[in-house]
Design a protein around this motif. Structure first.
Motif, PDB file in Angstrom:
ATOM      1  N   ASN A   1       2.769   9.978  -0.562  1.00  0.00           N
ATOM      2  CA  ASN A   1       2.498   8.538  -0.519  1.00  0.00           C
ATOM      3  C   ASN A   1       3.642   7.728  -1.132  1.00  0.00           C
ATOM      4  O   ASN A   1       3.432   6.877  -1.979  1.00  0.00           O
ATOM      5  CB  ASN A   1       1.172   8.222  -1.226  1.00  0.00           C
ATOM      6  N   ALA A   2       4.845   8.022  -0.665  1.00  0.00           N
ATOM      7  CA  ALA A   2       6.044   7.309  -1.122  1.00  0.00           C
ATOM      8  C   ALA A   2       6.701   6.684   0.096  1.00  0.00           C
ATOM      9  O   ALA A   2       6.728   7.282   1.180  1.00  0.00           O
ATOM     10  CB  ALA A   2       7.009   8.271  -1.818  1.00  0.00           C
ATOM     11  N   ILE A   3       7.240   5.492  -0.099  1.00  0.00           N
ATOM     12  CA  ILE A   3       7.750   4.713   1.028  1.00  0.00           C
ATOM     13  C   ILE A   3       8.841   5.441   1.794  1.00  0.00           C
ATOM     14  O   ILE A   3       8.933   5.322   3.008  1.00  0.00           O
ATOM     15  CB  ILE A   3       8.231   3.319   0.540  1.00  0.00           C
ATOM     16  N   ASN A   4       9.655   6.228   1.084  1.00  0.00           N
ATOM     17  CA  ASN A   4      10.812   6.857   1.745  1.00  0.00           C
ATOM     18  C   ASN A   4      10.669   8.361   1.881  1.00  0.00           C
ATOM     19  O   ASN A   4      11.646   9.079   1.954  1.00  0.00           O
ATOM     20  CB  ASN A   4      12.094   6.497   0.994  1.00  0.00           C
ATOM     21  N   VAL A   5       9.419   8.821   1.904  1.00  0.00           N
ATOM     22  CA  VAL A   5       9.173  10.260   2.087  1.00  0.00           C
ATOM     23  C   VAL A   5       8.180  10.440   3.237  1.00  0.00           C
ATOM     24  O   VAL A   5       7.128   9.798   3.270  1.00  0.00           O
ATOM     25  CB  VAL A   5       8.614  10.907   0.803  1.00  0.00           C
ATOM     26  N   ILE A   6       8.527  11.305   4.176  1.00  0.00           N
ATOM     27  CA  ILE A   6       7.626  11.624   5.284  1.00  0.00           C
ATOM     28  C   ILE A   6       6.385  12.312   4.694  1.00  0.00           C
ATOM     29  O   ILE A   6       6.515  13.235   3.886  1.00  0.00           O
ATOM     30  CB  ILE A   6       8.340  12.558   6.286  1.00  0.00           C
ATOM     31  N   PRO A   7       5.171  11.861   5.057  1.00  0.00           N
ATOM     32  CA  PRO A   7       3.975  12.466   4.449  1.00  0.00           C
ATOM     33  C   PRO A   7       3.885  13.971   4.725  1.00  0.00           C
ATOM     34  O   PRO A   7       3.982  14.403   5.867  1.00  0.00           O
ATOM     35  CB  PRO A   7       2.818  11.725   5.132  1.00  0.00           C
TER      36      PRO A   7
ATOM     37  N   GLY B   1       5.247   5.954   5.157  1.00  0.00           N
ATOM     38  CA  GLY B   1       5.103   6.897   4.041  1.00  0.00           C
ATOM     39  C   GLY B   1       3.886   6.642   3.181  1.00  0.00           C
ATOM     40  O   GLY B   1       3.330   7.566   2.599  1.00  0.00           O
ATOM     41  N   CYS B   2       3.462   5.380   3.072  1.00  0.00           N
ATOM     42  CA  CYS B   2       2.325   5.009   2.224  1.00  0.00           C
ATOM     43  C   CYS B   2       1.245   4.376   3.089  1.00  0.00           C
ATOM     44  O   CYS B   2       1.556   3.586   3.984  1.00  0.00           O
ATOM     45  CB  CYS B   2       2.726   3.953   1.193  1.00  0.00           C
TER      46      CYS B   2
END
Lengths: 423, 423
Positions: B284-290, A277-278
């Motif tokens: 750009n979040a760890i738990n979100v698919i870009p 994600g990052c």
């Protein structure tokens, strides 16, 4: 709770919840905490959270429930019943705090449906064999105060109440002081009600039920989560003057890891998911080969051994990549939660109840975290999912059709009726 | 210039440059423009640039050269010779402006070696058939004023001097005003000396010569450059609740493109290079698919047709990726320069001169831009490279051994002696 040969009796006349009232209250709660731009923001223990809590308490009182607040601010509406006050209660619920610019269903649906279920049962003349209670847990979202699912975690004994109350928020506030300020620092010790069972009704927050056209998810487990941060270091050479064979390209190595993770998860026969994600490159210049690539890896699987296998496969890949690409790789573990297995009898009960209502159901995994995963530590627990349009959540576009909301609440009603019925 | 059957005569006694003086002056110029932290910063037309220019002019005067400054601030030190003033001069040179926190060799080496070469030839009694001049071109680096290689570009007629002087710098200054302020707004029209040939001696800024243990690069061409920005759009779904098959993962699609580009360039038999230097994910979040991945593509090849082939291969790959990954892709062209082919006779001359000195040489491509690519528009041009330790440039760690510096300057000396000798 008994389920003999999967024969679950849902005897007697079958009441249903007041569909119009449930939908109206969800909309009404969804209007509480709007900012000047119309964004819904009810961060835990804020003034808007207080307004939401006040509405919920008033609806609990309207349902004839006894109100109890514990020290971490969890709200309970309890129907003690007659001569059953000493029994362990059937607990339902969820949370009403939100993220920033939230949708109106996440959490709220489970709390409001719970109130509706108890009110319906009371008014239908149902005679429970044990108390039935509905909970609104404090700070499930964890936006203002970390960790998330805090109220249920404390309730289940996973974090001391004093430690939780001393949490400093992103805005510098103390949770304990803020709960005092809004009048929701209760006196009950967390865990004061030891539940017989816990059932949480929630919107799926994923696309599976909608895509498959199935109205009810019988949630049998909750994915384990592995969060890691991978840092790859190479050399920041000139993009023009450095032949391909002389590069130590951290960005290219990162792309290989991402492709590996994705392809492995896609080709897996298990429900493993893998997400990067990052990402960040250094120096992040168009004509410079990245000397450093940092990215996050989110791995999830409902089976602990399989999740371990996925982590091990990544580790092995990185170990082989290091010499192959002449890069240096470091891995930092950011978070790790084991999967939670829900109670199989309650899951069966959800399936049977759905079937009784003529609703197709599907056993599934929760990909997101929920209060249920904390309460599962102290009593048999399961969840019921209803479809989320487009899988969208934590967003104003979060939506579930009224008919799906009502169907889910009626399944919850039947499950609770069975769990709290004469055994 | 004549090269008969590759027999290039370097007759007469063979003078050599004053090694100690060249190395000392490179070090001396490298101390001019240090900030309080010791960083070397001589941005074009700054006060530190003035100090560097003053030193260069004093060394040109010490070599008995006539000083001329043109309107864009290019400095020329000219040895007119006797009865040869009307001939087209042999021009050598480079630049002395630097990047921020620069090394001491980039550009400066070519200018100081040029002064040394002319001084040596004069003092050796060499009788030239045409003038020999050394140039220090304004603003090669392009850090303060865009575009880079500005002084040589203007000199070659690729940009009008008035337009160049009106350039607004990153600090809001006007180049024309700043040149006036430091006393280097000259009166000559750019292009006033029409060269017979131009030879630029430069550090490689890449790792090839050092890795191969070869002291001299006979630079036969300069890569064409294609810069593009690729934006891939997918859906920002939850990393936990969205099964792999239901994703539109912009980050994964970007990783596939990066892997494709790298593998294609590595397996190419041509000197194609491909670099992804910048990348950004949204949200750009760890738990979100870009939902969005934006990255740059830097493609280079010394052959225009091959560069076009690389661009076309990328376009085709993106066209196939779009439906396969269910993403939307847009491409923005940021810059495009055709390759520059240097003069084959001068390249041969560099090889022959190296051989005469007992120095191994290698034909090679310049991966970076240089003033030579601009001057190649108006006269036969080539470059001579010497090794850069670790390929490092634009960095305080930029380094070339004294012996390599001296060897390169002596090859330049011989090449100039031939080009300006009695034909």
């Amino acid at each position: 709770m008994k389920t003999e040969n999967n024969e679950i009796k849902l005897n007697g006349n079958q009441p249903s919840i007041d569909a119009e009232r449930l939908v109206r209250r969800i909309q009404e709660l969804g209007q509480i905490g709007r900012d000047e731009d119309g964004k819904l923001i009810r961060l835990a223990a804020s003034e808007t959270d207080k307004a939401g809590r006040d509405a919920v308490v008033s609806w609990m009182e309207d349902a004839g429930l006894e109100i109890a607040i514990d020290r971490i601010g969890n709200i309970f509406g309890i129907w003690r019943g007659t001569d059953t006050a000493e029994q362990a209660p059937v607990l339902v619920g969820s949370h009403i705090d939100t993220v920033i610019n939230a949708g109106i269903y996440d959490g709220c649906y489970g709390v409001l449906a719970g109130i509706e279920v108890i009110k319906t049962l009371r008014e239908s003349g149902f005679v429970p064999s044990r108390p039935i209670a509905v909970a609104a847990f404090t700070n499930e979202e964890g936006v203002r105060y970390a960790p998330d699912m805090m109220g249920s975690l404390v309730y289940a004994g996973g974090l001391s109440v004093d430690e939780a109350l001393a949490t400093v928020g992103t805005d510098g506030t103390l949770l304990g002081e803020e709960l005092e300020k809004i009048g929701y620092a209760g006196t009950e010790d967390p865990g004061f009600l030891q539940p017989h069972a816990y059932v949480e009704l929630h919107v799926e927050q994923g696309p599976v039920l909608e895509r498959m056209g199935i109205p009810i998810g019988a949630v049998e487990n909750l994915q384990g989560i592995s969060w890691q941060r991978v840092t790859i270091e190479g050399d920041a050479n000139h993009a023009g003057t450095t032949p391909m064979a002389m590069r130590r390209d951290a960005g290219h190595a990162a792309a290989k890891v991402m492709t590996f993770l994705h392809e492995r998860a896609v080709s897996s026969v298990t429900p493993t998911v893998a997400t990067v994600g990052c990402i960040e490159f250094e120096p992040n210049a168009i004509n410079v080969i990245p000397s450093r690539a940092t990215f996050t890896v989110d791995l999830r699987d409902p089976d602990e051994q399989r999740l371990k296998d996925e982590e091990a496969a990544l580790t092995k890949y990185l170990q082989e990549l290091e010499p192959a690409e002449e890069v240096t790789i470091t891995v930092e573990r950011l978070a790790r939660f084991e999967p939670v297995i829900f109670d199989k009898h309650i899951v069966e009960l959800v399936e049977v109840a759905s079937n009784h209502r003529g609703l197709e159901s599907k056993r599934m995994t929760s990909g997101a975290g929920h209060d249920a995963q904390m309460i599962a530590r102290i009593c048999p627990t399961a969840m019921i999912f209803v479809p989320s349009d487009g899988g969208i959540s934590h967003n104003p576009r979060e939506h579930t059709s009224d008919s799906d909301l009502v169907a889910g609440a009626n399944v919850l009603l039947d499950v609770v009726r069975h769990l709290a019925g004469k055994q």
